[in-house]
Write a protein that holds these residues in place. Structure first.
Motif, PDB file in Angstrom:
ATOM      1  N   PRO A 172       0.804  -1.231   0.000  1.00  0.00           N
ATOM      2  CA  PRO A 172       0.000   0.000   0.000  1.00  0.00           C
ATOM      3  C   PRO A 172       0.831   1.272   0.000  1.00  0.00           C
ATOM      4  N   GLU A 173       1.915   1.330   0.767  1.00  0.00           N
ATOM      5  CA  GLU A 173       2.674   2.586   0.856  1.00  0.00           C
ATOM      6  C   GLU A 173       3.318   2.946  -0.482  1.00  0.00           C
ATOM      7  N   ALA A 174       3.693   1.936  -1.275  1.00  0.00           N
ATOM      8  CA  ALA A 174       4.303   2.208  -2.579  1.00  0.00           C
ATOM      9  C   ALA A 174       3.252   2.527  -3.627  1.00  0.00           C
ATOM     10  N   ALA A 175       2.145   1.781  -3.622  1.00  0.00           N
ATOM     11  CA  ALA A 175       1.115   1.974  -4.649  1.00  0.00           C
ATOM     12  C   ALA A 175       0.300   3.234  -4.410  1.00  0.00           C
ATOM     13  N   GLU A 176      -0.099   3.487  -3.168  1.00  0.00           N
ATOM     14  CA  GLU A 176      -1.019   4.591  -2.892  1.00  0.00           C
ATOM     15  C   GLU A 176      -0.375   5.951  -3.105  1.00  0.00           C
ATOM     16  N   ALA A 177       0.949   5.996  -3.059  1.00  0.00           N
ATOM     17  CA  ALA A 177       1.638   7.261  -3.337  1.00  0.00           C
ATOM     18  C   ALA A 177       1.510   7.661  -4.807  1.00  0.00           C
ATOM     19  N   ARG A 178       1.124   6.699  -5.671  1.00  0.00           N
ATOM     20  CA  ARG A 178       1.020   6.974  -7.103  1.00  0.00           C
ATOM     21  C   ARG A 178      -0.386   6.759  -7.631  1.00  0.00           C
TER      22      ARG A 178
ATOM     23  N   TYR B  55     -19.309   3.310 -13.085  1.00  0.00           N
ATOM     24  CA  TYR B  55     -18.508   3.915 -12.022  1.00  0.00           C
ATOM     25  C   TYR B  55     -19.353   4.762 -11.072  1.00  0.00           C
ATOM     26  N   ALA B  56     -20.661   4.773 -11.289  1.00  0.00           N
ATOM     27  CA  ALA B  56     -21.547   5.505 -10.372  1.00  0.00           C
ATOM     28  C   ALA B  56     -21.467   4.878  -8.982  1.00  0.00           C
ATOM     29  N   GLY B  57     -21.393   5.719  -7.969  1.00  0.00           N
ATOM     30  CA  GLY B  57     -21.321   5.223  -6.598  1.00  0.00           C
ATOM     31  C   GLY B  57     -19.914   5.001  -6.092  1.00  0.00           C
ATOM     32  N   HIS B  58     -18.932   5.079  -6.990  1.00  0.00           N
ATOM     33  CA  HIS B  58     -17.537   4.948  -6.561  1.00  0.00           C
ATOM     34  C   HIS B  58     -16.968   6.329  -6.273  1.00  0.00           C
ATOM     35  N   PRO B  59     -16.015   6.430  -5.361  1.00  0.00           N
ATOM     36  CA  PRO B  59     -15.461   7.742  -4.999  1.00  0.00           C
ATOM     37  C   PRO B  59     -14.897   8.477  -6.212  1.00  0.00           C
ATOM     38  N   GLU B  60     -14.931   9.776  -6.150  1.00  0.00           N
ATOM     39  CA  GLU B  60     -14.388  10.590  -7.247  1.00  0.00           C
ATOM     40  C   GLU B  60     -12.885  10.379  -7.396  1.00  0.00           C
ATOM     41  N   GLY B  61     -12.179  10.290  -6.296  1.00  0.00           N
ATOM     42  CA  GLY B  61     -10.736  10.071  -6.344  1.00  0.00           C
ATOM     43  C   GLY B  61     -10.396   8.685  -5.824  1.00  0.00           C
ATOM     44  N   LEU B  62      -9.176   8.243  -6.089  1.00  0.00           N
ATOM     45  CA  LEU B  62      -8.704   6.962  -5.572  1.00  0.00           C
ATOM     46  C   LEU B  62      -7.530   7.244  -4.641  1.00  0.00           C
ATOM     47  N   ARG B  63      -7.699   6.874  -3.375  1.00  0.00           N
ATOM     48  CA  ARG B  63      -6.642   7.121  -2.401  1.00  0.00           C
ATOM     49  C   ARG B  63      -6.102   5.837  -1.789  1.00  0.00           C
ATOM     50  N   ARG B  64      -6.914   4.775  -1.829  1.00  0.00           N
ATOM     51  CA  ARG B  64      -6.525   3.532  -1.181  1.00  0.00           C
ATOM     52  C   ARG B  64      -6.683   2.366  -2.167  1.00  0.00           C
TER      53      ARG B  64
ATOM     54  N   GLU C  56       5.905   0.929 -12.588  1.00  0.00           N
ATOM     55  CA  GLU C  56       4.821   1.711 -13.183  1.00  0.00           C
ATOM     56  C   GLU C  56       3.580   0.875 -13.470  1.00  0.00           C
ATOM     57  N   GLN C  57       3.655  -0.428 -13.187  1.00  0.00           N
ATOM     58  CA  GLN C  57       2.538  -1.328 -13.468  1.00  0.00           C
ATOM     59  C   GLN C  57       2.062  -1.956 -12.163  1.00  0.00           C
ATOM     60  N   LEU C  58       0.787  -1.795 -11.877  1.00  0.00           N
ATOM     61  CA  LEU C  58       0.195  -2.377 -10.673  1.00  0.00           C
ATOM     62  C   LEU C  58      -0.633  -3.586 -11.074  1.00  0.00           C
ATOM     63  N   VAL C  59      -0.235  -4.749 -10.584  1.00  0.00           N
ATOM     64  CA  VAL C  59      -0.899  -6.008 -10.932  1.00  0.00           C
ATOM     65  C   VAL C  59      -1.789  -6.432  -9.773  1.00  0.00           C
ATOM     66  N   HIS C  60      -2.993  -6.886 -10.118  1.00  0.00           N
ATOM     67  CA  HIS C  60      -3.951  -7.355  -9.117  1.00  0.00           C
ATOM     68  C   HIS C  60      -4.395  -8.764  -9.502  1.00  0.00           C
TER      69      HIS C  60
ATOM     70  N   LEU D 114      -8.114 -14.397 -12.184  1.00  0.00           N
ATOM     71  CA  LEU D 114      -7.761 -13.570 -13.328  1.00  0.00           C
ATOM     72  C   LEU D 114      -6.922 -12.374 -12.887  1.00  0.00           C
ATOM     73  N   LEU D 115      -5.934 -12.042 -13.707  1.00  0.00           N
ATOM     74  CA  LEU D 115      -5.086 -10.888 -13.437  1.00  0.00           C
ATOM     75  C   LEU D 115      -5.686  -9.646 -14.063  1.00  0.00           C
ATOM     76  N   ASP D 116      -5.513  -8.498 -13.387  1.00  0.00           N
ATOM     77  CA  ASP D 116      -5.855  -7.227 -14.023  1.00  0.00           C
ATOM     78  C   ASP D 116      -4.750  -6.227 -13.733  1.00  0.00           C
ATOM     79  N   PHE D 117      -4.678  -5.211 -14.583  1.00  0.00           N
ATOM     80  CA  PHE D 117      -3.530  -4.312 -14.595  1.00  0.00           C
ATOM     81  C   PHE D 117      -3.992  -2.863 -14.547  1.00  0.00           C
ATOM     82  N   THR D 118      -3.273  -2.060 -13.772  1.00  0.00           N
ATOM     83  CA  THR D 118      -3.542  -0.626 -13.647  1.00  0.00           C
ATOM     84  C   THR D 118      -2.240   0.124 -13.857  1.00  0.00           C
ATOM     85  N   THR D 119      -2.263   1.104 -14.749  1.00  0.00           N
ATOM     86  CA  THR D 119      -1.047   1.864 -14.982  1.00  0.00           C
ATOM     87  C   THR D 119      -0.846   2.923 -13.899  1.00  0.00           C
ATOM     88  N   LEU D 120       0.394   3.064 -13.474  1.00  0.00           N
ATOM     89  CA  LEU D 120       0.794   4.135 -12.566  1.00  0.00           C
ATOM     90  C   LEU D 120       1.736   5.110 -13.276  1.00  0.00           C
TER      91      LEU D 120
END
Length: 416
Positions: free
Chosen positions: A9-15, A36-45, A248-252, A258-264
């Motif tokens: 979390p400390e490495a990912a959430e900073a980006r 995406y309705a109902g999800h927070p406007e920003g992503l912090r966690r 720069e790649q966050l893997v979940h 199944l794997l999913d990917f989020t760019t940082l």
């Protein structure tokens, strides 16, 4: 839930501000905004990111059509995404293809290398240009090969041997052609040390040809897609199915495997936010000893196809066929008419000089594969196994997929 991510979390959430910006872009796409309705406007966690719905290939294509991303600092390159087993779509990348970050964390090439780039070079496919950008970062000498016909292999192999090529790169199916032809022609590549690969899973059969043709060569793998670009890399010290994600790649790894990917990466043009490529996998510790979580890729989930209402495990069928003595590669070709499977052909590529008993293999596959024996109970002649001169390949990419689906082409016209 946060232990399902490749970064703590400390490495990912900073980006996560990059992911938050991607989320806001996706909210502007009319067809995607409701999800995406109902999800927070920003992503912090990370738990907020994990709560978002996954993005699939068609979703991403819809977003790209609406957003038409463009680099603010370089030319914007358009590439075809996919096309081996489905309709191609468009992906975007700036000049350089994000390879500076790859080179920073993966020194597969260096200035002393002579690198033969054997990925397909045209028709909007990205891997050839991506590898060229990596070679440019390394400052090595480059031989751009692209597609080679069967008759050209001996001359080109002799040229590569004469130039003392130290590295070659391509999809594993293309590399198998190079090394099989070299072995059949008795041409060695003693200077070859590195085999770079991307675009398909590593094929263990390559090891046998490499031992004969280039005994000093070792594999260096990249994992990614035209949507995510390079997600992770491995070295000869890593298992072939295990990759170290770039920072720069966050893997979940989802609970469904199944794997999913989020760019940082703030420079990424494709809006990659929990994007699923169809690959199953898990987060693990790599035996190479490198710290941090690694990604083990277990295979594609979309290689289970419906044949007359039953699931056919293509990878299992291909793996059994390739265990047959004398078979170097196998491919499943499904013929459909109006969405219904009318036949299944298993094509075999034989080793030079090998005699393959296709009839015996067909009998085994037909009786031992539940889907084939049940779905074609009344017309078993529609299941064939035969040795072919060549498998069905993609002329644009140079890839040879394990599964090809063909639709019956009907000719219509007025009777005279």
């Amino acid at each position: 839930m946060t232990d399902a991510f490749s970064l703590p979390p400390e490495a990912a959430e900073a980006r996560l501000n990059v992911a938050a910006r991607t989320l806001e872009l996706l909210r502007t796409v009319p067809a995607l905004a409701p999800r995406y309705a109902g999800h927070p406007e920003g992503l912090r966690r990370l738990d907020e990111l994990a709560a978002l719905p996954p993005l699939l290939k068609d979703d991403l294509n819809t977003a790209l059509v609406h957003l038409e991303p463009r680099s603010g600092t370089a030319a914007t390159w358009l590439f075809q995404s996919g096309g081996s087993t489905g309709a191609p779509k468009v992906g975007y990348a700036p000049t350089g293809f994000y390879m500076a970050a790859v080179q920073d964390h993966w020194q597969a090439l260096d200035r002393d290398d002579v690198f033969a780039n054997a990925w397909g070079a045209g028709r909007m496919w990205g891997a050839h240009f991506l590898a060229a950008a990596l070679a440019d970062r390394a400052g090595c000498r480059v031989i751009a090969l692209g597609s080679i016909t069967r008759e050209e292999y001996p001359d080109w192999l002799a040229f590569l041997a004469d130039r003392r090529v130290t590295a070659i790169g391509g999809t594993p199916s293309v590399l198998r052609l190079w090394f099989a032809h070299a072995r059949a022609a008795g041409i060695g590549l003693p200077a070859l040390r590195k085999v770079l690969w991307l675009g398909e899973a590593w094929q263990p059969q390559l090891e046998e040809d490499l031992a004969a043709v280039a005994p000093q060569a070792r594999r260096w793998g990249m994992f990614g897609s035209t949507e995510t670009w390079v997600v992770g890399t491995n070295t000869p010290d890593c298992p072939a199915d295990t990759f170290h994600p770039l920072p720069e790649q966050l893997v979940h790894a989802g609970p469904d495997g199944l794997l999913d990917f989020t760019t940082l990466d703030p420079e990424m043009l494709n809006p990659v936010l929990r994007y699923r490529t169809g690959d199953a996998g898990e987060l693990t510790t790599c035996p190479c000893g490198r710290p941090g979580r690694a990604m083990r890729v277990l295979g594609r989930r979309d290689n289970v196809v419906q044949v007359r209402g039953l699931g056919l495990h293509v990878d299992e069928l291909v793996a059994r066929a390739e265990r047959e003595p004398g078979v170097s590669r196998a491919q499943v070709v499904i013929t459909e008419d109006g969405g219904r499977a009318t036949g299944v052909d298993v094509l075999l590529l034989a080793d030079p000089g090998a005699a393959v008993d296709a009839a015996a293999l067909r009998a085994e596959l037909l009786s031992g594969t539940f889907t084939l024996s049940t779905a074609f109970q009344h017309d078993p002649e529609r299941v064939t196994v035969r040795v072919a001169e060549a498998l069905v390949g993609n002329d644009r990419t140079g890839k040879t997929a394990s599964l090809v689906v063909r639709e019956v082409q009907r000719v219509t016209g007025e009777a005279s």
